[in-house]
Design a protein around this motif. Structure first.
Motif, short mmCIF file in Angstrom:
data_model
loop_
_atom_site.label_atom_id
_atom_site.label_comp_id
_atom_site.label_asym_id
_atom_site.label_seq_id
_atom_site.Cartn_x
_atom_site.Cartn_y
_atom_site.Cartn_z
N PRO A 1 5.79 0.94 14.15
CA PRO A 1 5.58 -0.15 15.11
C PRO A 1 4.21 -0.10 15.79
O PRO A 1 3.55 -1.14 15.94
N GLU A 2 3.77 1.08 16.19
CA GLU A 2 2.47 1.20 16.83
C GLU A 2 1.34 0.88 15.86
O GLU A 2 0.35 0.23 16.22
N ALA A 3 1.49 1.30 14.60
CA ALA A 3 0.47 1.00 13.59
C ALA A 3 0.35 -0.51 13.35
O ALA A 3 -0.76 -1.03 13.19
N ILE A 4 1.46 -1.21 13.36
CA ILE A 4 1.43 -2.67 13.19
C ILE A 4 0.71 -3.31 14.38
O ILE A 4 -0.14 -4.19 14.20
N VAL B 1 -1.39 6.99 8.40
CA VAL B 1 -1.85 8.23 7.77
C VAL B 1 -2.95 8.91 8.58
O VAL B 1 -2.85 10.10 8.90
N GLU B 2 -3.99 8.18 8.90
CA GLU B 2 -5.16 8.79 9.54
C GLU B 2 -4.93 9.07 11.03
O GLU B 2 -5.43 10.07 11.53
N VAL C 1 -4.67 -1.58 6.54
CA VAL C 1 -4.99 -1.24 7.93
C VAL C 1 -3.78 -0.57 8.59
O VAL C 1 -3.93 0.43 9.31
N VAL C 2 -2.59 -1.10 8.34
CA VAL C 2 -1.38 -0.46 8.88
C VAL C 2 -1.26 0.96 8.33
O VAL C 2 -1.04 1.92 9.08
N MET C 3 -1.42 1.11 7.01
CA MET C 3 -1.29 2.42 6.39
C MET C 3 -2.36 3.39 6.92
O MET C 3 -2.09 4.56 7.12
N TRP C 4 -3.56 2.88 7.17
CA TRP C 4 -4.62 3.72 7.73
C TRP C 4 -4.17 4.31 9.08
O TRP C 4 -4.36 5.49 9.33
N HIS C 5 -3.58 3.47 9.92
CA HIS C 5 -3.11 3.95 11.23
C HIS C 5 -1.97 4.96 11.08
O HIS C 5 -1.90 5.93 11.82
N LYS D 1 0.87 -1.17 0.00
CA LYS D 1 0.00 0.00 0.00
C LYS D 1 0.90 1.23 0.00
O LYS D 1 1.96 1.22 0.63
N SER D 2 0.46 2.26 -0.69
CA SER D 2 1.23 3.49 -0.80
C SER D 2 0.50 4.66 -0.16
O SER D 2 -0.73 4.68 -0.10
N SER D 3 1.28 5.63 0.29
CA SER D 3 0.75 6.90 0.79
C SER D 3 1.81 7.95 0.50
O SER D 3 2.84 7.66 -0.11
#
Length: 179
Positions: A149-152, A142-143, A136-140, A92-94
């Motif tokens: 590490p926390e997003a994972i 970016v959003e 879901v990781v990228m959502w955490h 996923k990209s951002s």
């Protein structure tokens, strides 16, 4: 029926190929690998082939890949169609860059997570858990503006089932494993 392998070090391409030999069985239908190449500006490159690992050696994209951080996956489809689109790794990209993920396991709430992501315009293109996990990781990141590490960790709390995986990103030089 499938497996994941990762490596950090200067002989990454050769070690990954040998690692595939250890996890691949004669019925595998696909092999894929991503590398994080700091030498060309911290870029993730991915190569995927239908078939067993020896076919990957002949793939031009794989031959051109460099880097010292690698993740890979072999697939024997038990869910989803056997198409190139469903071969891992998925990314996923951002605006921060890409994350690339491989996952092995059995999850059961991906439909609900896809619906959750659609509310914020995150699109899922495959039938594979790894792409949804990456989103879901990228959502955490970016959003919610979390570090990786926390997003994972937060993504792991949202996914239901038994799974393990590996993740790399273009803005963080670490190889993350989770289960």
């Amino acid at each position: 029926m499938c497996g994941v392998v990762g490596y950090v070090g200067p002989a990454g391409k050769n070690v990954m190929y040998r690692g595939f030999g250890g996890i691949q069985h004669r019925g595998q239908s696909a092999t894929g690998v991503s590398s994080l190449d700091a030498g060309i500006g911290q870029i993730i490159r991915t190569a995927k082939v239908h078939g067993q690992a020896p076919l990957l050696l002949k793939d031009g994209t794989f031959q051109d890949m460099g880097g010292e951080t690698w993740i890979g996956h072999t697939r024997y489809p038990t869910q989803g169609t056997d198409t190139r689109m469903n071969i891992q790794p998925h990314y996923k990209s951002s605006t921060r860059g890409k994350v690339s993920v491989v996952i092995n396991g059995d999850t059961f709430n991906m439909g609900a997570l896809k619906n959750f992501l659609r509310k914020d315009a995150y699109k899922i293109y495959t039938e594979n858990d790894a792409e949804t996990f990456a989103a879901v990781v990228m959502w955490h990141v970016v959003e919610k503006r979390m570090d990786l590490p926390e997003a994972i960790i937060r993504a792991m709390h949202m996914v239901r089932g038994a799974f393990s995986g590996l993740l790399i990103s273009e803005w963080d030089e670490h190889l993350y494993d989770f289960r």
